[in-house]
Design an enzyme around this catalytic site. Structure first.
Site, PDB file in Angstrom:
ATOM      1  N   ARG A 196      22.402  34.145 -67.343  1.00 13.62           N
ATOM      2  CA  ARG A 196      23.780  34.040 -66.834  1.00 13.62           C
ATOM      3  C   ARG A 196      24.639  35.225 -67.274  1.00 13.62           C
ATOM      4  O   ARG A 196      25.631  35.554 -66.628  1.00 13.62           O
ATOM      5  CB  ARG A 196      24.411  32.707 -67.259  1.00 13.62           C
ATOM      6  CG  ARG A 196      25.765  32.477 -66.607  1.00 13.62           C
ATOM      7  CD  ARG A 196      26.240  31.035 -66.658  1.00 13.62           C
ATOM      8  NE  ARG A 196      27.547  30.910 -66.032  1.00 13.62           N
ATOM      9  CZ  ARG A 196      28.148  29.786 -65.736  1.00 13.62           C
ATOM     10  NH1 ARG A 196      27.553  28.636 -66.021  1.00 13.62           N
ATOM     11  NH2 ARG A 196      29.343  29.761 -65.170  1.00 13.62           N
ATOM     12  N   LYS A 225      32.390  26.835 -65.589  1.00 16.16           N
ATOM     13  CA  LYS A 225      33.167  27.406 -66.695  1.00 16.16           C
ATOM     14  C   LYS A 225      34.637  27.105 -66.430  1.00 16.16           C
ATOM     15  O   LYS A 225      35.175  27.513 -65.395  1.00 16.16           O
ATOM     16  CB  LYS A 225      32.967  28.924 -66.787  1.00 16.16           C
ATOM     17  CG  LYS A 225      31.702  29.333 -67.495  1.00 16.16           C
ATOM     18  CD  LYS A 225      31.709  30.839 -67.760  1.00 16.16           C
ATOM     19  CE  LYS A 225      30.408  31.283 -68.399  1.00 16.16           C
ATOM     20  NZ  LYS A 225      30.340  32.768 -68.548  1.00 16.16           N
ATOM     21  N   ARG A 239      38.291  11.985 -71.821  1.00 14.05           N
ATOM     22  CA  ARG A 239      36.976  12.535 -72.225  1.00 14.05           C
ATOM     23  C   ARG A 239      36.109  12.945 -71.034  1.00 14.05           C
ATOM     24  O   ARG A 239      34.887  12.995 -71.125  1.00 14.05           O
ATOM     25  CB  ARG A 239      36.218  11.553 -73.118  1.00 14.05           C
ATOM     26  CG  ARG A 239      36.962  11.230 -74.396  1.00 14.05           C
ATOM     27  CD  ARG A 239      36.107  10.547 -75.414  1.00 14.05           C
ATOM     28  NE  ARG A 239      36.891  10.278 -76.611  1.00 14.05           N
ATOM     29  CZ  ARG A 239      37.676   9.233 -76.778  1.00 14.05           C
ATOM     30  NH1 ARG A 239      37.769   8.321 -75.821  1.00 14.05           N
ATOM     31  NH2 ARG A 239      38.361   9.072 -77.881  1.00 14.05           N
ATOM     32  N   HIS A 264      41.836  41.261 -61.870  1.00 18.70           N
ATOM     33  CA  HIS A 264      40.523  41.053 -62.487  1.00 18.70           C
ATOM     34  C   HIS A 264      39.392  41.686 -61.657  1.00 18.70           C
ATOM     35  O   HIS A 264      38.574  42.452 -62.174  1.00 18.70           O
ATOM     36  CB  HIS A 264      40.262  39.566 -62.703  1.00 18.70           C
ATOM     37  CG  HIS A 264      38.900  39.270 -63.264  1.00 18.70           C
ATOM     38  ND1 HIS A 264      38.551  39.571 -64.559  1.00 18.70           N
ATOM     39  CD2 HIS A 264      37.798  38.728 -62.699  1.00 18.70           C
ATOM     40  CE1 HIS A 264      37.297  39.224 -64.769  1.00 18.70           C
ATOM     41  NE2 HIS A 264      36.809  38.708 -63.649  1.00 18.70           N
ATOM     42  N   ASN A 279      28.104  38.915 -65.879  1.00 22.32           N
ATOM     43  CA  ASN A 279      29.150  39.726 -66.513  1.00 22.32           C
ATOM     44  C   ASN A 279      28.944  41.217 -66.258  1.00 22.32           C
ATOM     45  O   ASN A 279      29.522  42.042 -66.962  1.00 22.32           O
ATOM     46  CB  ASN A 279      29.189  39.454 -68.024  1.00 22.32           C
ATOM     47  CG  ASN A 279      29.601  38.029 -68.307  1.00 22.32           C
ATOM     48  OD1 ASN A 279      30.366  37.447 -67.548  1.00 22.32           O
ATOM     49  ND2 ASN A 279      29.084  37.457 -69.383  1.00 22.32           N
ATOM     50  N   HIS A 294      31.748  43.704 -66.625  1.00 16.18           N
ATOM     51  CA  HIS A 294      32.851  42.994 -67.282  1.00 16.18           C
ATOM     52  C   HIS A 294      33.202  43.536 -68.665  1.00 16.18           C
ATOM     53  O   HIS A 294      34.319  43.329 -69.126  1.00 16.18           O
ATOM     54  CB  HIS A 294      32.544  41.488 -67.384  1.00 16.18           C
ATOM     55  CG  HIS A 294      32.735  40.761 -66.074  1.00 16.18           C
ATOM     56  ND1 HIS A 294      32.026  41.073 -64.933  1.00 16.18           N
ATOM     57  CD2 HIS A 294      33.561  39.742 -65.723  1.00 16.18           C
ATOM     58  CE1 HIS A 294      32.404  40.275 -63.948  1.00 16.18           C
ATOM     59  NE2 HIS A 294      33.336  39.467 -64.395  1.00 16.18           N
ATOM     60  N   GLU A 318      24.652  30.006 -70.471  1.00 20.43           N
ATOM     61  CA  GLU A 318      24.578  31.438 -70.777  1.00 20.43           C
ATOM     62  C   GLU A 318      23.794  31.743 -72.047  1.00 20.43           C
ATOM     63  O   GLU A 318      24.261  32.443 -72.944  1.00 20.43           O
ATOM     64  CB  GLU A 318      26.000  32.033 -70.858  1.00 20.43           C
ATOM     65  CG  GLU A 318      26.013  33.527 -70.618  1.00 20.43           C
ATOM     66  CD  GLU A 318      27.420  34.116 -70.448  1.00 20.43           C
ATOM     67  OE1 GLU A 318      28.221  33.546 -69.694  1.00 20.43           O
ATOM     68  OE2 GLU A 318      27.658  35.147 -71.069  1.00 20.43           O
ATOM     69  N   HIS A 325      36.993  44.057 -69.218  1.00 24.43           N
ATOM     70  CA  HIS A 325      37.816  43.348 -70.204  1.00 24.43           C
ATOM     71  C   HIS A 325      38.654  44.328 -71.012  1.00 24.43           C
ATOM     72  O   HIS A 325      39.835  44.073 -71.290  1.00 24.43           O
ATOM     73  CB  HIS A 325      36.948  42.491 -71.127  1.00 24.43           C
ATOM     74  CG  HIS A 325      36.404  41.281 -70.433  1.00 24.43           C
ATOM     75  ND1 HIS A 325      35.208  40.674 -70.790  1.00 24.43           N
ATOM     76  CD2 HIS A 325      36.878  40.578 -69.386  1.00 24.43           C
ATOM     77  CE1 HIS A 325      34.989  39.647 -69.979  1.00 24.43           C
ATOM     78  NE2 HIS A 325      35.989  39.568 -69.127  1.00 24.43           N
ATOM     79  N   GLU A 336      33.871  41.036 -57.036  1.00 25.18           N
ATOM     80  CA  GLU A 336      32.848  40.093 -57.517  1.00 25.18           C
ATOM     81  C   GLU A 336      31.706  39.961 -56.503  1.00 25.18           C
ATOM     82  O   GLU A 336      30.561  39.743 -56.873  1.00 25.18           O
ATOM     83  CB  GLU A 336      33.463  38.710 -57.786  1.00 25.18           C
ATOM     84  CG  GLU A 336      34.592  38.696 -58.820  1.00 25.18           C
ATOM     85  CD  GLU A 336      34.114  38.681 -60.282  1.00 25.18           C
ATOM     86  OE1 GLU A 336      32.905  38.875 -60.539  1.00 25.18           O
ATOM     87  OE2 GLU A 336      34.978  38.480 -61.162  1.00 25.18           O
ATOM     88  N   LYS A 382      24.809  32.882 -57.415  1.00 19.23           N
ATOM     89  CA  LYS A 382      25.398  32.282 -58.618  1.00 19.23           C
ATOM     90  C   LYS A 382      24.758  30.918 -58.899  1.00 19.23           C
ATOM     91  O   LYS A 382      24.455  30.593 -60.049  1.00 19.23           O
ATOM     92  CB  LYS A 382      26.918  32.148 -58.491  1.00 19.23           C
ATOM     93  CG  LYS A 382      27.500  31.509 -59.752  1.00 19.23           C
ATOM     94  CD  LYS A 382      28.874  31.952 -60.125  1.00 19.23           C
ATOM     95  CE  LYS A 382      29.232  31.394 -61.508  1.00 19.23           C
ATOM     96  NZ  LYS A 382      30.583  31.683 -61.932  1.00 19.23           N
TER      97      LYS A 382
END
Ligand code: NAD
Ligand code: GLY
Length: 370
Positions: free
Chosen positions: A241, A143, A121, A266, A245, A248, A237, A252, A185, A227
């Site tokens: 945040r 993330k 956990r 990426h 993206n 992105h 987010e 994507h 990035e 960041k």
């Protein structure tokens, strides 16, 4: 060594950035340990280049090390290796008060971070990012997750690391294409919120690519500062945040269209996506046409992929690309949500973007393909 704080109350942590941090990892990690042992998970490529130095640094502080090397590549970030990693950590008898170390790029950071999130956990973990992309983006902000048959990063958790050690020296073994992918990035940070940083990148990007340690230190530090600030203000987010993206939504769709293959890495997709987001912003009158032109000129000067014509192989038409953005037909005919820009360094979430403008930008970019 530079230090950047990610301020999240009792889950706050530092990102330490500098050359030679792997050699100092034992001293950096020791204060976090309740008992002198760690489990390290890495990939086979990174293990060959950097695991011996990390193991030596930890053992020099009397820290016992066990290590698992998974295959390198995006294909590793799935259920099978999540199970393998998590069960291996259990076999190592990693307990709730122990530390797991993720040594590698974004694939290892995301996978091992998620494994640490669900193991007993939740156990603490330390990120040792070894790609430029991981140093400036994926190792910071918590993330974590894996890909499934349904898509990328669809299963995961927010689980913040206890420490991030970004050793810019390890970037020396990173292939140039992966370095440039990570640079996609880096440029994103200038574009979304710091025009001075973009100016600086125009002047120092080529030196960064060639291996200049000062340029790498500054670029990683400034990216992480940006960041860390955003994550500290909006961890999950709910708002700001989403700016991370930038580029992105296009990226994507292009990654899906190219099958997440090495036709498009990426960060390459992020760079092309940023150029398209600026083109769209100019088309709907938010910024001048000079901004997308300036961005493209910088990406070209860096030797990066810039336009859809730089992606090898077939691409679907504009309509199909919009569908791959995850927008259904009804929404496409109406208004779309994008991150757009009023200029370099000034991005915002636009809720009301005409689908027709998106289609025209893509149509034009597709027409320039051979
Ligand atoms: P990666 O982890 O696959 O690394 C790229 C390649 O470089 C791999 O083959 C790896 O073995 C090799 N490598 C790594 N470090 C090296 C070194 N120092 N020397 C030589 N080779 C080295 O890919 P990546 O680009 O680092 O990360 C991409 C992943 O990151 C994607 O899965 C993406 O979804 C994820 N990501 C996550 C976040 C987040 O916020 N969690 C943000 C951006 C991207
Ligand atoms: N890479 C996007 C984020 O961390 O939110």
């Amino acid at each position: 060594m530079n230090r950047v704080a990610v301020e999240l109350g009792d889950r706050s942590y530092e990102v330490r950035i500098g050359a030679g941090l792997i050699a100092r990892a034992g001293a950096e990690i020791a204060p976090l340990l309740r008992r002198k042992r760690v489990a390290v998970v890495t990939d086979e490529t990174v293990a060959a280049a950097h695991l011996p130095a990390l193991t030596a640094a930890l053992e020099a502080e009397g820290i016992a090390v066990s290590a698992l090397a998974l295959p390198a590549g995006e294909g590793t970030k799935g259920w099978a290796n999540l199970a393998r990693c998590t069960e291996w950590l259990l076999d190592q008898k990693v307990e709730r008060r122990d530390i797991v170390v993720a040594l590698g790029g974004g694939v290892i950071g995301d996978l091992v971070g998620f494994s640490a999130a669900i193991l007993r956990r939740g156990v603490r973990f330390v990120q040792l990012p070894t790609t430029l992309l991981a140093q400036v983006d994926s190792s910071v902000g918590g993330k974590t997750g894996i890909n499934t048959a349904q898509g990328k990063n669809l299963v995961g958790a927010f689980h913040q690391p206890s420490l991030v050690l970004a050793d810019i020296g390890v970037l020396q073994t990173l292939p140039d294409r992966d370095l440039l992918s990570g640079y996609g990035e880096v440029v994103k940070y200038g574009l979304l919120g710091d025009a001075d940083f973009f100016d600086w990148l125009e002047r120092h990007g080529p030196a960064l690519r060639a291996g200049d340690a000062d340029a790498r230190l500054h670029a990683v530090t400034r990216s992480v500062e940006m960041k860390a600030g955003i994550v500290s203000r909006d961890e999950t987010e709910e708002g700001e945040r989403a700016l991370l993206n930038f580029g992105h939504t296009f990226c994507h769709a292009l990654e899906k269209a190219t099958g997440y293959s090495d036709r498009l890495l990426h960060g390459e997709g992020v760079a092309i996506g940023c150029a398209l987001a600026f083109e769209l912003s100019a088309r709907i009158g938010l910024c001048s046409q000079e901004d997308p032109s300036r961005l493209r000129a910088h990406l070209r000067a860096m030797g990066m992929k810039v336009d859809l014509r730089d992606i090898p192989g077939d691409l679907p038409d504009a309509e199909a690309l919009i569908a791959l953005m995850g927008q259904d037909k009804k929404v496409i005919d109406g208004r779309l949500r994008f991150i757009l820009a009023r200029g370099i360094g000034d991005a915002f979430v636009a809720e009301d973007v005409p689908g027709d403008a998106v289609r025209k930008v893509l149509d034009e970019a597709l027409r320039q393909r051979p």
